[in-house]
Scaffold this active site. Structure first.
Site, PDB file in Angstrom:
ATOM      1  N   HIS A  64       1.078  -1.297  -0.041  1.00 29.19           N
ATOM      2  CA  HIS A  64      -0.064  -0.143   0.233  1.00 29.19           C
ATOM      3  C   HIS A  64       0.799   1.222   0.164  1.00 29.19           C
ATOM      4  O   HIS A  64       0.366   2.446  -0.374  1.00 29.19           O
ATOM      5  CB  HIS A  64      -0.773   0.146   1.437  1.00 29.19           C
ATOM      6  CG  HIS A  64      -1.703  -1.226   1.487  1.00 29.19           C
ATOM      7  ND1 HIS A  64      -2.659  -1.606   0.381  1.00 29.19           N
ATOM      8  CD2 HIS A  64      -1.859  -2.154   2.411  1.00 29.19           C
ATOM      9  CE1 HIS A  64      -3.375  -2.664   0.668  1.00 29.19           C
ATOM     10  NE2 HIS A  64      -2.777  -3.039   1.988  1.00 29.19           N
ATOM     11  N   HIS A  90       5.625   6.887   6.388  1.00 32.03           N
ATOM     12  CA  HIS A  90       5.163   6.024   5.030  1.00 32.03           C
ATOM     13  C   HIS A  90       4.650   7.701   4.198  1.00 32.03           C
ATOM     14  O   HIS A  90       4.576   8.492   4.938  1.00 32.03           O
ATOM     15  CB  HIS A  90       4.113   5.179   5.362  1.00 32.03           C
ATOM     16  CG  HIS A  90       2.911   5.716   5.850  1.00 32.03           C
ATOM     17  ND1 HIS A  90       2.621   5.623   7.206  1.00 32.03           N
ATOM     18  CD2 HIS A  90       1.869   6.402   5.242  1.00 32.03           C
ATOM     19  CE1 HIS A  90       1.471   6.287   7.346  1.00 32.03           C
ATOM     20  NE2 HIS A  90       0.982   6.585   6.138  1.00 32.03           N
ATOM     21  N   HIS A  92       2.288   8.891   0.836  1.00 26.81           N
ATOM     22  CA  HIS A  92       1.297   8.609  -0.190  1.00 26.81           C
ATOM     23  C   HIS A  92       1.634   9.458  -1.492  1.00 26.81           C
ATOM     24  O   HIS A  92       1.922  10.765  -1.323  1.00 26.81           O
ATOM     25  CB  HIS A  92      -0.111   9.326   0.432  1.00 26.81           C
ATOM     26  CG  HIS A  92      -0.551   8.495   1.478  1.00 26.81           C
ATOM     27  ND1 HIS A  92      -1.312   7.384   1.558  1.00 26.81           N
ATOM     28  CD2 HIS A  92      -0.045   8.787   2.995  1.00 26.81           C
ATOM     29  CE1 HIS A  92      -1.398   7.029   2.858  1.00 26.81           C
ATOM     30  NE2 HIS A  92      -0.695   7.643   3.526  1.00 26.81           N
ATOM     31  N   GLU A 102      -2.936  13.158   0.261  1.00 27.97           N
ATOM     32  CA  GLU A 102      -4.373  12.842   0.869  1.00 27.97           C
ATOM     33  C   GLU A 102      -5.083  13.896   1.266  1.00 27.97           C
ATOM     34  O   GLU A 102      -6.390  14.087   0.723  1.00 27.97           O
ATOM     35  CB  GLU A 102      -4.116  11.735   2.209  1.00 27.97           C
ATOM     36  CG  GLU A 102      -3.465  10.293   1.856  1.00 27.97           C
ATOM     37  CD  GLU A 102      -4.072   9.483   2.567  1.00 27.97           C
ATOM     38  OE1 GLU A 102      -3.744   9.003   3.720  1.00 27.97           O
ATOM     39  OE2 GLU A 102      -4.572   8.514   1.961  1.00 27.97           O
ATOM     40  N   HIS A 115       3.332  10.846   6.185  1.00 32.25           N
ATOM     41  CA  HIS A 115       3.006  10.768   7.550  1.00 32.25           C
ATOM     42  C   HIS A 115       3.726  10.094   8.386  1.00 32.25           C
ATOM     43  O   HIS A 115       4.444   8.780   8.160  1.00 32.25           O
ATOM     44  CB  HIS A 115       1.513   9.770   7.425  1.00 32.25           C
ATOM     45  CG  HIS A 115       0.472  10.358   6.681  1.00 32.25           C
ATOM     46  ND1 HIS A 115      -0.484   9.570   5.895  1.00 32.25           N
ATOM     47  CD2 HIS A 115       0.335  11.701   6.379  1.00 32.25           C
ATOM     48  CE1 HIS A 115      -1.219  10.497   5.221  1.00 32.25           C
ATOM     49  NE2 HIS A 115      -1.030  11.846   5.693  1.00 32.25           N
ATOM     50  N   THR A 196      -6.128   6.623   7.547  1.00 36.22           N
ATOM     51  CA  THR A 196      -6.771   6.980   6.154  1.00 36.22           C
ATOM     52  C   THR A 196      -7.021   5.926   5.397  1.00 36.22           C
ATOM     53  O   THR A 196      -7.007   5.690   3.983  1.00 36.22           O
ATOM     54  CB  THR A 196      -5.816   8.010   5.345  1.00 36.22           C
ATOM     55  OG1 THR A 196      -4.510   7.327   5.261  1.00 36.22           O
ATOM     56  CG2 THR A 196      -5.820   9.070   6.035  1.00 36.22           C
TER      57      THR A 196
HETATM   58  C1  SG7 Z   1      -0.238   2.828   5.599  1.00 37.26           C
HETATM   59  O1  SG7 Z   1      -1.102   3.545   5.948  1.00 37.26           O
HETATM   60  C2  SG7 Z   1       0.705   1.932   6.292  1.00 37.26           C
HETATM   61  C3  SG7 Z   1      -0.047   1.337   7.888  1.00 37.26           C
HETATM   62  C4  SG7 Z   1      -0.879   2.471   8.394  1.00 37.26           C
HETATM   63  C5  SG7 Z   1      -1.771   3.220   7.508  1.00 37.26           C
HETATM   64  O2  SG7 Z   1      -1.012   1.670   4.632  1.00 37.26           O
HETATM   65  O3  SG7 Z   1       1.729   2.855   6.837  1.00 37.26           O
HETATM   66  O4  SG7 Z   1       0.997   0.923   8.724  1.00 37.26           O
HETATM   67  C6  SG7 Z   1       1.419  -0.042   8.489  1.00 37.26           C
HETATM   68  C7  SG7 Z   1       2.436  -0.525   9.486  1.00 37.26           C
HETATM   69  O5  SG7 Z   1       1.358  -0.931   7.609  1.00 37.26           O
HETATM   70  O6  SG7 Z   1      -1.516   2.146   9.640  1.00 37.26           O
HETATM   71  C8  SG7 Z   1      -1.842   1.858  11.875  1.00 37.26           C
HETATM   72  C9  SG7 Z   1      -0.992   2.543  10.695  1.00 37.26           C
HETATM   73  O7  SG7 Z   1      -0.035   3.078  10.861  1.00 37.26           O
HETATM   74  C10 SG7 Z   1      -2.777   4.321   7.982  1.00 37.26           C
HETATM   75  O8  SG7 Z   1      -2.004   5.267   8.425  1.00 37.26           O
HETATM   76  S1  SG7 Z   1      -2.263   6.899   8.118  1.00 37.26           S
HETATM   77  O9  SG7 Z   1      -3.687   7.101   8.762  1.00 37.26           O
HETATM   78  O10 SG7 Z   1      -1.292   7.688   8.642  1.00 37.26           O
HETATM   79  N1  SG7 Z   1      -2.495   6.862   6.589  1.00 37.26           N
HETATM   80 ZN    ZN Z   2      -0.676   7.797   5.641  1.00 39.55          ZN
END
Ligand code: SG7
Ligand code: ZN
Length: 255
Positions: A64, A90, A92, A102, A115, A196
């Site tokens: 993702h 991470h 986007h 986002e 983020h 998100t």
């Molecule tokens: C991304 O966004 C990943 C997720 C994250 C999610 O898909 O970074 O984290 C992992 C470890 O897979 O979920 C719980 C979490 O951090 C949503 O994060 S966000 O709301 O900041 N976009």
């Molecule tokens: Zn994010």
């Protein structure tokens, strides 16, 4: 079904994950004219973000996004009422054809968005914290194309070719993680929202910085055209559309 969500299949998010249909969802459009100036919003303070090169960090393509795991020695020291530790960061992004932040500001979408996910120190882990109303604090900043290479983003981007396939991971030498965020930590927007992505838990205190980060055109191209998705296509446009405010207020630290 769980863990098989995708950005092509947004309609199913709220049927498979109830919270995704809630009234405090993220991202949102920040309407700056509607934001409420709150002089009590103090500058965000980052503590322990400068990591030595001998501290290796895991960088992973999770299908993702690209996730950089952070040691829990990184802390949010100011700006929030509670104490938080970093868990991961991470990104986007969009595609060569269009931007992919986002959050949007006055309807404008930026090229990309970082983020940095933190969890409340009163909980033992990110997993435990993310189901708690006061569990998470995410710092968000916009990425734009400017002149010159960004040396901090280079520390991540130079490793993307090692993790093109979903599930691949590599180790990255520590660097100053604060360099991935704006120098000006005083100017930001604040609101209560959600993850998100599924499971869209409504447990995030969001900070969106006003100052943007600049990457070279080449760096932005690398970001949007290197990683592969679970469908073995390029991982692009990994952003969720903006969600309704449902009466929520967005605060601004500045006038
Ligand atoms: C991304 O966004 C990943 C997720 C994250 C999610 O898909 O970074 O984290 C992992 C470890 O897979 O979920 C719980 C979490 O951090 C949503 O994060 S966000 O709301 O900041 N976009
Ligand atoms: Zn994010």
């Amino acid at each position: 079904g769980h863990s098989h969500w995708s950005y092509e299949d947004l309609k199913h998010w709220s049927t498979d994950y109830l919270d995704c249909g809630g009234t405090k969802q993220s991202p949102i459009n920040v309407d700056t004219a509607q934001a409420i100036f709150s002089p009590d919003l103090r500058p965000i303070q980052l503590s322990g973000y400068s990591l030595p090169a001998n501290q290796l960090l895991k960088l992973k393509n999770n299908g993702h996004t690209v996730v950089l795991e952070l040691p829990d020695s990184l802390a949010l020291a100011g700006g929030y009422a509670q104490q938080y530790r970093a868990a991961q960061l991470h990104l986007h992004w969009g595609s060569p054809a269009g931007p992919g932040s986002e959050h949007t500001v006055n309807g404008r979408r930026f090229a990309a968005e970082i983020h940095v996910v933190h969890y409340n120190t009163k909980y033992d882990s990110l997993t435990e914290a993310m189901v708690r109303p006061d569990g998470l604090a995410v710092l968000g900043a916009f990425l734009e194309v400017g002149h010159g290479e960004n040396q901090y983003y280079h520390e991540i981007l130079k490793h993307l070719h090692e993790i093109e396939e979903v599930g691949q991971e590599t180790l990255v030498p520590g660097f100053n993680i604060a360099g991935l965020l704006p120098a000006n930590l005083k100017l930001y927007f604040h609101y209560n929202g959600s993850l998100t992505t599924p499971p869209c838990y409504q447990t995030v205190k969001w900070t969106i910085f006003n100052q943007t980060m600049l990457l070279s055109h080449h760096q932005m191209s690398l970001l949007v055209s290197t990683l592969k998705s679970p469908e073995d296509e390029l991982l692009q446009n990994n952003y969720r559309p903006v969600q309704s405010l449902h009466g929520r207020q967005v605060l601004a630290s500045f006038q």
